[in-house]
Design an enzyme around this catalytic site. Structure first.
Site, PDB file in Angstrom:
ATOM      1  N   TRP A 159       0.991  -1.795  -0.024  1.00  0.00           N
ATOM      2  CA  TRP A 159      -0.241   0.228  -0.246  1.00  0.00           C
ATOM      3  C   TRP A 159       0.710   0.920  -0.038  1.00  0.00           C
ATOM      4  O   TRP A 159       0.369   1.796  -1.105  1.00  0.00           O
ATOM      5  CB  TRP A 159      -0.594  -0.259   0.897  1.00  0.00           C
ATOM      6  CG  TRP A 159      -1.808  -0.756   1.029  1.00  0.00           C
ATOM      7  CD1 TRP A 159      -2.893  -2.538   1.827  1.00  0.00           C
ATOM      8  CD2 TRP A 159      -3.032  -1.032  -0.066  1.00  0.00           C
ATOM      9  NE1 TRP A 159      -3.438  -2.376   1.259  1.00  0.00           N
ATOM     10  CE2 TRP A 159      -4.168  -2.683  -0.297  1.00  0.00           C
ATOM     11  CE3 TRP A 159      -3.165  -0.976  -1.379  1.00  0.00           C
ATOM     12  CZ2 TRP A 159      -4.980  -2.601  -0.922  1.00  0.00           C
ATOM     13  CZ3 TRP A 159      -4.635  -0.338  -2.287  1.00  0.00           C
ATOM     14  CH2 TRP A 159      -5.134  -1.418  -1.791  1.00  0.00           C
ATOM     15  N   ASP A 203      -2.273   7.026   6.558  1.00  0.00           N
ATOM     16  CA  ASP A 203      -2.686   5.455   6.143  1.00  0.00           C
ATOM     17  C   ASP A 203      -3.410   4.726   6.657  1.00  0.00           C
ATOM     18  O   ASP A 203      -2.309   4.155   7.210  1.00  0.00           O
ATOM     19  CB  ASP A 203      -2.702   5.513   4.772  1.00  0.00           C
ATOM     20  CG  ASP A 203      -3.611   4.012   3.837  1.00  0.00           C
ATOM     21  OD1 ASP A 203      -4.623   4.197   4.673  1.00  0.00           O
ATOM     22  OD2 ASP A 203      -2.819   3.663   2.744  1.00  0.00           O
ATOM     23  N   LYS A 205     -12.657  -1.406   5.705  1.00  0.00           N
ATOM     24  CA  LYS A 205     -12.278  -2.652   6.858  1.00  0.00           C
ATOM     25  C   LYS A 205     -12.629  -2.767   7.997  1.00  0.00           C
ATOM     26  O   LYS A 205     -12.944  -3.764   8.519  1.00  0.00           O
ATOM     27  CB  LYS A 205     -10.555  -2.666   6.754  1.00  0.00           C
ATOM     28  CG  LYS A 205      -9.504  -3.533   5.354  1.00  0.00           C
ATOM     29  CD  LYS A 205      -9.347  -2.132   4.719  1.00  0.00           C
ATOM     30  CE  LYS A 205      -8.943  -2.933   2.875  1.00  0.00           C
ATOM     31  NZ  LYS A 205      -8.334  -1.844   2.442  1.00  0.00           N
TER      32      LYS A 205
END
Ligand SMILES: *Cc1c(COP(=O)(O)O)cnc(C)c1O
Length: 359
Positions: free
Chosen positions: A101, A170, A194
């Site tokens: 990511w 993030d 999530k």
């Protein structure tokens, strides 16, 4: 019967939340219409919007200075919007490249401005995080990190001190799972699917001082300042996703808040890591011990054949979503807030049995 869903995202939601969504879907609280049909400027929706923001502030313990914004485009759009808004021309941002990511965030930031990679986990195949002696540039526009690498299974346990340089994280896959030193962060962002709710909405928490940097030259939607000024109602927000997020946050609060989620996460992840560590090498986790994620537990078996057999037998026992990310292979158990302790304990028990039968 509900399966134990270990999927990395979109992921398991609390059952009481799903039931409430079902019960309120057609006629929302006696209003004679569905929330899916109502104006985002109506009182009916306004209450949902504002309660979601206050729950966010309350559960994360946000100071007044930190504004909560709802956005479309997922966490991925923030990979562009962060540098567009905050990567001041003439400056570089510091980026920590900790895995898949972070690499995506890096790739987008590079297209927008100057980037300095202050840590790259490539040498250890992204199984380690920066140590406390990592040097951050005191003139950087900001420092960007990924608090939990969902694919690699690494999680920051303490955060760097970046002084006056804004720290941006993030937190898509571990927000609300552990109490945060929020004052350390100038910005936190997360896709909801999530730990917060369904897909369709991303949340950004941004310090008002950082918001002053948003350039006037940006088009409206890309400007965080406009979203903040308009209380995330500049355009039509993802109304229904925000509603479900509100229900999830109410549920978190009722369970005992973020501290309770953290305690449960340690128990859930602890049960799985214990099986890995006590299996005599049958299961292995590549991540350095001090950075092991409590949200996404990565492990593999001695061969790909055994990985496959494991996944197949787990599925027959109603444990799904355990297959590792397509480029990584192996197995991954995602243990987000809504995964009950019983799910993790059931998986740990199965891991023990499987190792005994196949080891
Ligand atoms: C899932 C994920 C993303 C991407 O989220 P989208 O909402 O699909 O854009 C970004 N970062 C992390 C850490 C993630 O886990």
């Amino acid at each position: 019967m509900r399966k134990f869903n270990f999927s990395a995202g979109p992921a398991v939601l609390p059952l009481p939340v799903l039931e409430e969504v079902r019960d309120t879907l057609v006629d929302y609280r006696g209003n004679g219409l569905s929330l899916l049909e109502c104006s985002h400027r109506s009182k009916m929706y306004e209450d949902v919007h504002n309660e979601t923001i206050s729950l966010f502030q309350e559960l994360l313990g946000l100071p007044e200075s930190h504004k909560v914004i709802f956005l479309g485009g997922g966490a991925t759009l923030q990979f562009s919007m962060v540098p567009m808004n905050f990567l001041t021309p003439g400056k570089a941002c510091d980026m920590v490249v900790s895995g898949a990511w972070a690499k995506k965030a890096l790739s987008d930031a590079k297209k927008i401005g100057d980037v300095k990679v202050v840590f790259d986990g490539a040498e250890t195949k992204y199984t380690t995080l920066p140590k406390s002696d990592t040097i951050y540039n005191p003139d950087a526009a900001y420092v960007h990190i990924t608090s939990n690498e969902t694919i690699g299974g690494l999680q920051w346990k303490t955060f760097p001190d970046t002084g006056d340089v804004p720290l941006i994280a993030d937190m898509s896959s571990d927000i609300m799972s552990t109490p945060l030193p929020v004052e350390k962060f100038s910005m936190i962002y997360a896709g909801a699917q999530k730990n917060l709710g369904p897909s369709g909405v991303a949340v950004a928490v941004i310090h008002e001082k950082l918001l002053e940097r948003c350039p006037k030259s940006l088009t409206a939607y890309l400007n965080y300042g406009i979203h903040s000024e308009k209380n995330s109602l500049y355009n039509t927000p993802p109304v229904f996703s925000i509603y479900i997020m509100m229900l999830v946050l109410r549920w978190v609060k009722a369970q005992g808040g973020v501290a309770k989620m953290s305690e449960l996460s340690s128990q859930k992840a602890g049960a799985i890591y214990r099986e890995i560590d006590s299996s005599g090498g049958f299961y292995s986790c590549p991540v350095e011990k001090e950075s092991r994620s409590v949200m996404n537990v990565i492990f593999r078996l001695p061969s790909e054949e055994l990985d496959k057999k494991f996944l197949k037998e787990a599925e027959a026992l109603d444990m799904i979503g355990l297959k590792g990310y397509r480029d990584v292979g192996g197995c991954r158990a995602s243990l987000y807030n809504a995964m009950p302790l019983e799910g993790a304990l059931t998986l740990a028990g199965f891991m023990k049995d499987f190792a005994a039968a196949n080891g």
